[in-house]
Design a protein around this motif. Sequence first.
Motif, PDB file in Angstrom:
ATOM      1  N   GLU A 121      59.824  60.220 -14.423  1.00  0.00           N
ATOM      2  CA  GLU A 121      60.136  58.783 -14.306  1.00  0.00           C
ATOM      3  C   GLU A 121      60.017  58.285 -12.862  1.00  0.00           C
ATOM      4  O   GLU A 121      60.078  57.086 -12.611  1.00  0.00           O
ATOM      5  CB  GLU A 121      61.566  58.530 -14.803  1.00  0.00           C
ATOM      6  N   LEU A 122      59.875  59.223 -11.938  1.00  0.00           N
ATOM      7  CA  LEU A 122      59.909  58.825 -10.527  1.00  0.00           C
ATOM      8  C   LEU A 122      58.690  58.028 -10.053  1.00  0.00           C
ATOM      9  O   LEU A 122      58.849  57.113  -9.238  1.00  0.00           O
ATOM     10  CB  LEU A 122      60.136  60.047  -9.635  1.00  0.00           C
ATOM     11  N   PRO A 123      57.482  58.325 -10.550  1.00  0.00           N
ATOM     12  CA  PRO A 123      56.351  57.503 -10.072  1.00  0.00           C
ATOM     13  C   PRO A 123      56.610  56.012 -10.286  1.00  0.00           C
ATOM     14  O   PRO A 123      56.208  55.187  -9.457  1.00  0.00           O
ATOM     15  CB  PRO A 123      55.179  58.001 -10.923  1.00  0.00           C
ATOM     16  N   GLY A 124      57.317  55.647 -11.339  1.00  0.00           N
ATOM     17  CA  GLY A 124      57.627  54.240 -11.597  1.00  0.00           C
ATOM     18  C   GLY A 124      58.601  53.644 -10.578  1.00  0.00           C
ATOM     19  O   GLY A 124      58.829  52.437 -10.565  1.00  0.00           O
TER      20      GLY A 124
ATOM     21  N   LEU B 294      58.295  54.371  -7.242  1.00  0.00           N
ATOM     22  CA  LEU B 294      57.707  54.505  -5.904  1.00  0.00           C
ATOM     23  C   LEU B 294      57.665  53.194  -5.131  1.00  0.00           C
ATOM     24  O   LEU B 294      57.869  53.167  -3.925  1.00  0.00           O
ATOM     25  CB  LEU B 294      56.290  55.098  -6.016  1.00  0.00           C
ATOM     26  N   CYS B 295      57.430  52.097  -5.861  1.00  0.00           N
ATOM     27  CA  CYS B 295      57.345  50.794  -5.190  1.00  0.00           C
ATOM     28  C   CYS B 295      58.669  50.428  -4.534  1.00  0.00           C
ATOM     29  O   CYS B 295      58.715  50.092  -3.355  1.00  0.00           O
ATOM     30  CB  CYS B 295      57.005  49.738  -6.239  1.00  0.00           C
ATOM     31  N   ASP B 296      59.750  50.528  -5.324  1.00  0.00           N
ATOM     32  CA  ASP B 296      61.093  50.217  -4.787  1.00  0.00           C
ATOM     33  C   ASP B 296      61.400  51.106  -3.601  1.00  0.00           C
ATOM     34  O   ASP B 296      61.924  50.676  -2.573  1.00  0.00           O
ATOM     35  CB  ASP B 296      62.190  50.519  -5.835  1.00  0.00           C
ATOM     36  N   PHE B 297      61.074  52.382  -3.785  1.00  0.00           N
ATOM     37  CA  PHE B 297      61.408  53.343  -2.734  1.00  0.00           C
ATOM     38  C   PHE B 297      60.644  53.015  -1.452  1.00  0.00           C
ATOM     39  O   PHE B 297      61.215  52.958  -0.364  1.00  0.00           O
ATOM     40  CB  PHE B 297      61.092  54.769  -3.215  1.00  0.00           C
ATOM     41  N   THR B 298      59.351  52.745  -1.618  1.00  0.00           N
ATOM     42  CA  THR B 298      58.505  52.456  -0.444  1.00  0.00           C
ATOM     43  C   THR B 298      59.012  51.216   0.285  1.00  0.00           C
ATOM     44  O   THR B 298      59.121  51.205   1.514  1.00  0.00           O
ATOM     45  CB  THR B 298      57.035  52.248  -0.881  1.00  0.00           C
ATOM     46  N   SER B 299      59.374  50.184  -0.480  1.00  0.00           N
ATOM     47  CA  SER B 299      59.823  48.977   0.225  1.00  0.00           C
ATOM     48  C   SER B 299      61.164  49.234   0.913  1.00  0.00           C
ATOM     49  O   SER B 299      61.430  48.698   1.982  1.00  0.00           O
ATOM     50  CB  SER B 299      59.842  47.754  -0.683  1.00  0.00           C
TER      51      SER B 299
ATOM     52  N   HIS C 114      57.052  65.211   2.078  1.00  0.00           N
ATOM     53  CA  HIS C 114      57.185  66.478   1.362  1.00  0.00           C
ATOM     54  C   HIS C 114      57.037  66.261  -0.136  1.00  0.00           C
ATOM     55  O   HIS C 114      57.738  65.410  -0.703  1.00  0.00           O
ATOM     56  CB  HIS C 114      58.558  67.097   1.653  1.00  0.00           C
ATOM     57  N   TYR C 115      56.126  67.051  -0.763  1.00  0.00           N
ATOM     58  CA  TYR C 115      55.858  66.989  -2.189  1.00  0.00           C
ATOM     59  C   TYR C 115      55.042  65.731  -2.471  1.00  0.00           C
ATOM     60  O   TYR C 115      55.212  64.701  -1.822  1.00  0.00           O
ATOM     61  CB  TYR C 115      57.168  66.991  -3.004  1.00  0.00           C
ATOM     62  N   TRP C 116      54.196  65.802  -3.486  1.00  0.00           N
ATOM     63  CA  TRP C 116      53.195  64.741  -3.667  1.00  0.00           C
ATOM     64  C   TRP C 116      53.807  63.358  -3.834  1.00  0.00           C
ATOM     65  O   TRP C 116      53.265  62.364  -3.369  1.00  0.00           O
ATOM     66  CB  TRP C 116      52.281  65.073  -4.846  1.00  0.00           C
ATOM     67  N   LEU C 117      54.993  63.284  -4.478  1.00  0.00           N
ATOM     68  CA  LEU C 117      55.593  61.959  -4.727  1.00  0.00           C
ATOM     69  C   LEU C 117      55.891  61.210  -3.427  1.00  0.00           C
ATOM     70  O   LEU C 117      55.845  59.987  -3.388  1.00  0.00           O
ATOM     71  CB  LEU C 117      56.894  62.110  -5.534  1.00  0.00           C
ATOM     72  N   SER C 118      56.201  61.967  -2.367  1.00  0.00           N
ATOM     73  CA  SER C 118      56.513  61.304  -1.087  1.00  0.00           C
ATOM     74  C   SER C 118      55.251  60.881  -0.350  1.00  0.00           C
ATOM     75  O   SER C 118      55.317  60.132   0.628  1.00  0.00           O
ATOM     76  CB  SER C 118      57.305  62.259  -0.185  1.00  0.00           C
ATOM     77  N   GLY C 119      54.098  61.380  -0.808  1.00  0.00           N
ATOM     78  CA  GLY C 119      52.851  61.094  -0.096  1.00  0.00           C
ATOM     79  C   GLY C 119      52.485  59.630  -0.113  1.00  0.00           C
ATOM     80  O   GLY C 119      51.985  59.085   0.875  1.00  0.00           O
TER      81      GLY C 119
ATOM     82  N   ALA D 288      48.236  65.096 -15.510  1.00  0.00           N
ATOM     83  CA  ALA D 288      47.043  64.667 -14.770  1.00  0.00           C
ATOM     84  C   ALA D 288      47.429  63.684 -13.661  1.00  0.00           C
ATOM     85  O   ALA D 288      46.812  63.651 -12.592  1.00  0.00           O
ATOM     86  CB  ALA D 288      46.056  64.019 -15.726  1.00  0.00           C
ATOM     87  N   GLU D 289      48.467  62.887 -13.918  1.00  0.00           N
ATOM     88  CA  GLU D 289      48.938  61.900 -12.936  1.00  0.00           C
ATOM     89  C   GLU D 289      49.304  62.583 -11.608  1.00  0.00           C
ATOM     90  O   GLU D 289      49.006  62.092 -10.524  1.00  0.00           O
ATOM     91  CB  GLU D 289      50.184  61.251 -13.544  1.00  0.00           C
ATOM     92  N   ARG D 290      49.934  63.762 -11.724  1.00  0.00           N
ATOM     93  CA  ARG D 290      50.317  64.477 -10.502  1.00  0.00           C
ATOM     94  C   ARG D 290      49.081  65.019  -9.786  1.00  0.00           C
ATOM     95  O   ARG D 290      48.990  64.946  -8.564  1.00  0.00           O
ATOM     96  CB  ARG D 290      51.290  65.620 -10.841  1.00  0.00           C
ATOM     97  N   VAL D 291      48.149  65.556 -10.556  1.00  0.00           N
ATOM     98  CA  VAL D 291      46.927  66.093  -9.945  1.00  0.00           C
ATOM     99  C   VAL D 291      46.231  64.981  -9.160  1.00  0.00           C
ATOM    100  O   VAL D 291      45.856  65.147  -7.999  1.00  0.00           O
ATOM    101  CB  VAL D 291      45.982  66.679 -11.021  1.00  0.00           C
ATOM    102  N   LEU D 292      46.124  63.806  -9.789  1.00  0.00           N
ATOM    103  CA  LEU D 292      45.487  62.675  -9.140  1.00  0.00           C
ATOM    104  C   LEU D 292      46.269  62.274  -7.880  1.00  0.00           C
ATOM    105  O   LEU D 292      45.678  62.036  -6.810  1.00  0.00           O
ATOM    106  CB  LEU D 292      45.444  61.499 -10.129  1.00  0.00           C
ATOM    107  N   GLY D 293      47.592  62.223  -8.020  1.00  0.00           N
ATOM    108  CA  GLY D 293      48.447  61.871  -6.876  1.00  0.00           C
ATOM    109  C   GLY D 293      48.231  62.845  -5.726  1.00  0.00           C
ATOM    110  O   GLY D 293      48.124  62.446  -4.564  1.00  0.00           O
TER     111      GLY D 293
END
Length: 423
Positions: A85-88, A90-95, A115-120, A158-163
């Motif tokens: 659920e975290l990719p959804g 990312l916008c809030d987190f980034t702002s 650290h880790y792809w989600l933070s990229g 696949a979403e993670r691979v792409l990320g």
Amino acid sequence: MSQRIARVATISMHTSPLDQPGTGDAGGMNVYIVEVAKRLAARGIDVDIFTRATSRALPPITELAPGVLVRNIVAGPFEELDKTELPGRLCDFTSGVLRTEAAYEPGHYDVVHSHYWLSGQPAWVARQRWGVPMVHSMHTLAKVKNTSLADDDTPEPAERVLGEEQVVESADLLLANTMDEAGQLVDLYGADPSRVETVSPGVDLSTFRPGSAALARKRLDLPPDAHVLLFVGRIQPLKAPDVLLRAVARMLAGNRSLRGRLVVAVVGGPSGWARSRPEELQRLAAHLGIADVVRFEPPCPQPELAEWYRAADVTVVPSRSESFGLVAVESQACGTPVVAAAAGGLRTAVRHAESGVLIDGHDPADYAEVLWRLLARPRLRARLSRGAVRHAATFGWDSTVERLLSVYTGAMDVKVTRSVVSA
Ligand code: UDP
């Protein structure tokens, strides 16, 4: 070299450095971030660690150590969200990350380390906005994980691979834990080799050091004369604790006199999908008829963990995939040899026949054979124990930080143009 760097923004979106490692999503990466941040701060470099707030009770800022602030960014509901659920969020987190920096003078941070792809993704936006270089550590790679799955495990999406591919493309420098991982970034993800640096993680040699096994067993209420095998870490199929239990069941079937003289300690909590079936390993122990031999312990702080390593005859790390394997190095630093799968970073973390034994594959029969050999031969264990202490001494967080600083400094040579439209 380090004087050019005054402030580092560290991004760890999906797991907080405030969490107890050894369960859920908190593991070696959390330890890495905390140990590195404390040592950078001790050298006069301020570190802000951006993470997602997982509780309403958390203040916006927590001081982890002098010079190290954890910024708990509100992004989505406070309760622990599943990684899917975290990719959804990312916008809030980034702002939230950008808003924090906006309160400072431009140029506040010198480098952003994610650290880790989600933070990229937030790190890349921050890179563009702040005009600072981005250094990224993957910690694990989906393409590698997906080739080593247990039968009942779920592949990384696949979403993670792409990320991950996007992060490889956008980071100024990529950090790998081992040469193996550096090769995977190049071969599997097409990373430019000149942008990949290998920096080995470390071990806290003041916490993890040899000590009296007898005393440790007394403190942990373990029998003084039993054989003790230890598993430490997040309980999930990738870590393969089931291989240890199956090996133990075989050993006991072949050596009846061992029952009553063997304890298998499992320290850690469920992680990944195992969280929906937290009793799975207990059930397996019961199914194998070894429930009386296995002692399950919740995750504990590292000083207590050091006692577990000291109390054990052998630590077993049968992971199917491992980007490094801090547990293996910590155990060796305490003088306890390691039996590990010859997988990923464990091939670096353990020196075969010198500090432990590396086993190809995950056949419980192979583990049973090696473990029985080690338990039956105290002199061999003593030799490996000496080798283990020597090998672990080559990993220290101070050398990790020394290397990191030269990577950060190198990254600062990259010209990053500030962009105001990227967020
Ligand atoms: N750990 C801990 N308490 C526990 C179990 C584990 O502090 O009860 C820590 C352990 O000391 C190690 C980390 O969790 O530093 C696990 O790191 P490792 O690289 O072995 O595995 P990862 O979790 O990164 O897959």
